[in-house]
Design a protein around this motif. Structure first.
Motif, PDB file in Angstrom:
ATOM      1  N   GLU A   2      25.843  17.596  27.943  1.00  0.00           N
ATOM      2  CA  GLU A   2      25.250  16.425  27.315  1.00  0.00           C
ATOM      3  C   GLU A   2      23.902  16.821  26.707  1.00  0.00           C
ATOM      4  OE1 GLU A   2      24.156  11.793  28.363  1.00  0.00           O
ATOM      5  OE2 GLU A   2      24.522  13.165  29.998  1.00  0.00           O
ATOM      6  N   LYS A   3      23.617  16.285  25.533  1.00  0.00           N
ATOM      7  CA  LYS A   3      22.319  16.520  24.896  1.00  0.00           C
ATOM      8  C   LYS A   3      21.525  15.219  24.947  1.00  0.00           C
ATOM      9  CE  LYS A   3      19.998  18.379  20.917  1.00  0.00           C
ATOM     10  NZ  LYS A   3      20.095  19.054  19.642  1.00  0.00           N
ATOM     11  N   ILE A   4      20.305  15.332  25.444  1.00  0.00           N
ATOM     12  CA  ILE A   4      19.412  14.179  25.577  1.00  0.00           C
ATOM     13  C   ILE A   4      18.149  14.485  24.787  1.00  0.00           C
ATOM     14  CG2 ILE A   4      18.062  12.794  27.200  1.00  0.00           C
ATOM     15  CD1 ILE A   4      20.082  13.769  29.382  1.00  0.00           C
ATOM     16  N   GLN A   5      17.666  13.531  24.013  1.00  0.00           N
ATOM     17  CA  GLN A   5      16.397  13.696  23.315  1.00  0.00           C
ATOM     18  C   GLN A   5      15.475  12.554  23.718  1.00  0.00           C
ATOM     19  OE1 GLN A   5      16.523  14.856  19.266  1.00  0.00           O
ATOM     20  NE2 GLN A   5      14.332  14.739  19.025  1.00  0.00           N
ATOM     21  N   SER A  47      24.246  20.109  32.014  1.00  0.00           N
ATOM     22  CA  SER A  47      25.628  20.079  32.480  1.00  0.00           C
ATOM     23  C   SER A  47      25.923  18.808  33.272  1.00  0.00           C
ATOM     24  CB  SER A  47      25.908  21.301  33.362  1.00  0.00           C
ATOM     25  OG  SER A  47      25.075  21.281  34.504  1.00  0.00           O
ATOM     26  N   ILE A  48      24.911  17.980  33.503  1.00  0.00           N
ATOM     27  CA  ILE A  48      25.062  16.747  34.276  1.00  0.00           C
ATOM     28  C   ILE A  48      25.135  15.560  33.314  1.00  0.00           C
ATOM     29  CG2 ILE A  48      24.097  15.308  36.108  1.00  0.00           C
ATOM     30  CD1 ILE A  48      24.781  18.185  36.985  1.00  0.00           C
ATOM     31  N   GLY A  79      22.199  22.006  36.194  1.00  0.00           N
ATOM     32  CA  GLY A  79      22.288  21.281  37.453  1.00  0.00           C
ATOM     33  C   GLY A  79      21.118  21.484  38.388  1.00  0.00           C
ATOM     34  N   ALA A  80      19.946  21.775  37.851  1.00  0.00           N
ATOM     35  CA  ALA A  80      18.764  21.950  38.691  1.00  0.00           C
ATOM     36  C   ALA A  80      18.398  20.625  39.370  1.00  0.00           C
ATOM     37  CB  ALA A  80      17.584  22.433  37.852  1.00  0.00           C
ATOM     38  N   THR A  81      17.868  20.720  40.569  1.00  0.00           N
ATOM     39  CA  THR A  81      17.405  19.519  41.260  1.00  0.00           C
ATOM     40  C   THR A  81      16.162  18.986  40.558  1.00  0.00           C
ATOM     41  OG1 THR A  81      15.938  20.724  42.752  1.00  0.00           O
ATOM     42  CG2 THR A  81      18.246  20.426  43.465  1.00  0.00           C
ATOM     43  N   PRO A  82      15.815  17.717  40.753  1.00  0.00           N
ATOM     44  CA  PRO A  82      14.596  17.188  40.137  1.00  0.00           C
ATOM     45  C   PRO A  82      13.345  17.987  40.524  1.00  0.00           C
ATOM     46  CG  PRO A  82      15.966  15.382  40.874  1.00  0.00           C
ATOM     47  CD  PRO A  82      16.606  16.647  41.395  1.00  0.00           C
ATOM     48  N   GLY A  83      13.303  18.487  41.744  1.00  0.00           N
ATOM     49  CA  GLY A  83      12.150  19.286  42.174  1.00  0.00           C
ATOM     50  C   GLY A  83      12.024  20.578  41.394  1.00  0.00           C
TER      51      GLY A  83
END
Length: 99
Positions: A2-5, A47-48, A79-83
């Motif tokens: 997914e691409k988010i801007q 990837s999320i 898929g990295a965690t928010p931290g």
């Protein structure tokens, strides 16, 4: 994928470029290029799926803590965690601030 801007008002200005992290490690990479504009543009390839709200919340929090710099931030997320995401983003901003 997914691409988010996203776009946020910048509260500070930096000079230079920086990179942190490696996407191939199952983590994420952040590539930042400073400019003298009035916004931070963030381009995220992740990837999320359906993670817009998570990313927006992370940047809203970063904006409150340190203020966001003007420029372009490109993120390749695997898929990295928010931290981990926060650490990588703060690393590129810190690296450029000392350049």
């Amino acid at each position: 994928m997914e691409k988010i801007q996203l776009s946020f008002p910048a509260q500070r200005r930096l000079c230079g470029k920086a990179c942190a992290g490696v996407v191939g490690s199952g983590d994420m990479e952040a590539l930042y290029t400073a400019d003298q504009g009035k916004t931070l543009t963030v381009e995220i390839m992740t990837s999320i799926d359906n993670s817009d709200a998570r990313w927006k919340a992370l940047f809203d929090r970063l904006s409150l803590i340190n203020g966001l710099p003007a420029g372009l931030l490109i993120i390749h997320d695997f898929g990295a965690t928010p931290g981990v995401a926060r650490i990588r983003i703060e690393q590129v901003f810190e690296e450029v601030s000392y350049a």
